[in-house]
Design an enzyme around this catalytic site. Sequence first.
Site, PDB file in Angstrom:
ATOM      1  N   HIS A 155       0.824  -1.215   0.000  1.00 56.78           N
ATOM      2  CA  HIS A 155       0.000   0.000   0.000  1.00 56.78           C
ATOM      3  C   HIS A 155       0.855   1.261   0.000  1.00 56.78           C
ATOM      4  CE1 HIS A 155      -2.051  -3.305   2.236  1.00 56.78           C
ATOM      5  NE2 HIS A 155      -2.986  -3.053   1.337  1.00 56.78           N
TER       6      HIS A 155
HETATM    7  S1  FES Z   1       1.683  -0.475   3.339  1.00 54.49           S
HETATM    8 FE1  FES Z   1       0.117  -1.881   3.819  1.00 54.49          FE
HETATM    9  S2  FES Z   1       1.203  -3.618   4.453  1.00 54.49           S
HETATM   10 FE2  FES Z   1       2.750  -2.188   4.004  1.00 54.49          FE
END
Ligand code: FES
Length: 198
Positions: A155
């Site tokens: 993410h």
């Molecule tokens: S940014 Fe979501 S698990 Fe690393």
Amino acid sequence: MSEDGVNQRRRLLLVTTGLGLVGTAFAATPFVLSMTPSARAKAAGAPVEVDISKIEPGQLLTIEWRGKPVWIVRRTPEMLKALPTIDAKLADPKSEVKDQQPDYAQNATRSIKPEIMIVVGICTHLGCSPDKRLEAGAVSGLGADWTGGFFCPCHGSLFDLAGRVYKNVPAPTNLPVPPHKYLTDGRIVIGEDQKGAA
Ligand code: FES
């Protein structure tokens, strides 16, 4: 030998074999029990001793502790110089969130020795494994002003070369610094510090 004699001999053999099996089971039990605590200790995560003497400046060594990857980086003077320059971009530049590091790593480099970074390499958002982007600059794919660190592909969270998390990314906290101590300049123990095992 008469038929009766043969049958009697067969019965005797069966009993003897049965006793043999029972004997084996009893003999095996103490052995299994003696193995169990060390297997349990391993699963729970005994402290791990690591030779860090061969890590070159700018290199990262991954070891396993408690089933987790622990990253050890020997930071170069340039890497160290870059750390304070990005404080304004970070969510917790002074490592004020408790439990993300032991007291002795609550400092500007989050370490006992400035040149050695030790962090648990698991993203503090949802536990993905961040990519290593140690090199500074555009070659990292993260922009010309990137000073080196880690990028989580799940993410998009970013961490610097002290495991400090950037602002405005999903990961809420810095990467944890595990308890550790130095035995010599070139040998450390992960999972144990001056107070004992974690
Ligand atoms: S940014 Fe979501 S698990 Fe690393």
